[in-house]
Design a protein around this motif. Structure first.
Motif, PDB file in Angstrom:
ATOM      1  N   ASP A   1     -10.703  -1.385   1.682  1.00  0.00           N
ATOM      2  CA  ASP A   1      -9.815  -2.706   1.803  1.00  0.00           C
ATOM      3  C   ASP A   1      -9.018  -2.786   0.358  1.00  0.00           C
ATOM      4  O   ASP A   1      -8.173  -3.598   0.393  1.00  0.00           O
ATOM      5  CB  ASP A   1     -10.741  -3.874   1.735  1.00  0.00           C
ATOM      6  N   ASN A   2      -9.082  -1.663  -0.490  1.00  0.00           N
ATOM      7  CA  ASN A   2      -8.398  -1.849  -1.832  1.00  0.00           C
ATOM      8  C   ASN A   2      -6.929  -1.431  -1.397  1.00  0.00           C
ATOM      9  O   ASN A   2      -6.892  -0.802  -0.187  1.00  0.00           O
ATOM     10  CB  ASN A   2      -8.722  -0.758  -2.923  1.00  0.00           C
ATOM     11  N   THR A   3      -5.876  -1.827  -1.940  1.00  0.00           N
ATOM     12  CA  THR A   3      -4.508  -1.086  -2.059  1.00  0.00           C
ATOM     13  C   THR A   3      -4.086  -0.188  -2.729  1.00  0.00           C
ATOM     14  O   THR A   3      -4.342  -0.502  -4.096  1.00  0.00           O
ATOM     15  CB  THR A   3      -3.682  -2.537  -1.823  1.00  0.00           C
ATOM     16  N   PHE A   4      -3.949   0.890  -2.537  1.00  0.00           N
ATOM     17  CA  PHE A   4      -3.234   1.750  -3.192  1.00  0.00           C
ATOM     18  C   PHE A   4      -1.807   2.389  -2.616  1.00  0.00           C
ATOM     19  O   PHE A   4      -1.704   2.220  -1.281  1.00  0.00           O
ATOM     20  CB  PHE A   4      -4.261   3.030  -3.309  1.00  0.00           C
ATOM     21  N   LEU A   5      -1.229   3.155  -3.524  1.00  0.00           N
ATOM     22  CA  LEU A   5       0.063   3.762  -2.739  1.00  0.00           C
ATOM     23  C   LEU A   5      -0.721   4.800  -1.740  1.00  0.00           C
ATOM     24  O   LEU A   5      -1.858   5.068  -1.737  1.00  0.00           O
ATOM     25  CB  LEU A   5       0.553   4.600  -3.881  1.00  0.00           C
ATOM     26  N   PHE A   6       0.170   5.657  -0.860  1.00  0.00           N
ATOM     27  CA  PHE A   6      -0.474   6.602   0.114  1.00  0.00           C
ATOM     28  C   PHE A   6       0.340   7.652   0.308  1.00  0.00           C
ATOM     29  O   PHE A   6       1.657   7.465  -0.009  1.00  0.00           O
ATOM     30  CB  PHE A   6      -0.817   5.711   1.150  1.00  0.00           C
ATOM     31  N   ILE A   7      -0.020   8.833   0.971  1.00  0.00           N
ATOM     32  CA  ILE A   7       0.799  10.025   1.150  1.00  0.00           C
ATOM     33  C   ILE A   7       0.469  10.101   2.499  1.00  0.00           C
ATOM     34  O   ILE A   7      -0.532  10.535   3.072  1.00  0.00           O
ATOM     35  CB  ILE A   7      -0.029  11.287   0.188  1.00  0.00           C
ATOM     36  N   CYS A   8       1.599  10.472   3.240  1.00  0.00           N
ATOM     37  CA  CYS A   8       1.550  10.674   4.682  1.00  0.00           C
ATOM     38  C   CYS A   8       2.132  12.347   4.945  1.00  0.00           C
ATOM     39  O   CYS A   8       2.916  12.579   3.727  1.00  0.00           O
ATOM     40  CB  CYS A   8       2.732  10.111   5.493  1.00  0.00           C
ATOM     41  N   LYS A   9       1.737  13.006   5.717  1.00  0.00           N
ATOM     42  CA  LYS A   9       1.897  14.318   5.871  1.00  0.00           C
ATOM     43  C   LYS A   9       2.359  14.754   7.395  1.00  0.00           C
ATOM     44  O   LYS A   9       1.566  14.217   8.192  1.00  0.00           O
ATOM     45  CB  LYS A   9       0.696  15.267   5.409  1.00  0.00           C
TER      46      LYS A   9
END
Ligand code: 2F8
Ligand code: CA
Length: 136
Positions: A120-128
């Motif tokens: 439930d935390n919000t972070f940047l993210f990496i899609c592949k």
């Protein structure tokens, strides 16, 4: 939410490093809407590429034990190799703080960079996504 351009090529895949923070689930939904998943990490070279590009900021990756009775798994379907993955966890992690850390961030600019955190935390993210040349 539009995620456009800015995909980086590495070793047969394209990667998107978001500029917005989302919960783990929302991040994965955004990746899916762009023909991708939150990234898996299957080699030391890939891990190096990811942490170098992340530049020390924490990003969600596609490893979770939500909805799987406590087993870590990659959301893109890659089998999770527990032995090969040991070297990617920050020492002392995963520590499952509050019994509520079921999703994983790439947190530091080191080979040992994974931390389990609350989904439930919000972070940047990496899609592949895989590299599919478009039809002529
Ligand atoms: O010290 C490690 C510890 O740091 C934070 O908790 C204080 C992390 N929490 C988040 O990233 C949300 C823990 O997951 C981490 O184990
Ligand atoms: Ca943790």
């Amino acid at each position: 939410q539009v995620v456009s351009q800015g995909w980086k090529y590495f070793g047969g895949h394209f990667y998107y490093f978001s500029k917005i923070s989302k919960t783990w689930y929302s991040a994965q939904q955004i990746c899916i809407s762009r023909d991708s998943h939150l990234t898996s990490v299957t080699s030391e070279r890939e891990q190096e590429f990811l942490y170098r590009t992340a530049g020390g900021l924490p990003y969600w990756i596609g490893l979770t034990k939500a909805g799987s009775e406590g087993d870590w798994h990659w959301v893109d379907g890659t089998p999770y190799n527990k032995v090969q993955s040991e070297k990617f966890w920050i020492p002392g992690e995963p520590n499952n703080v509050g019994n509520n850390e079921h999703c994983v961030t790439l947190k530091t600019s080191l080979l040992r960079s994974w931390n389990d955190a609350s989904c439930d935390n919000t972070f940047l993210f990496i899609c592949k996504r895989s590299y599919k040349p478009s039809e002529p």
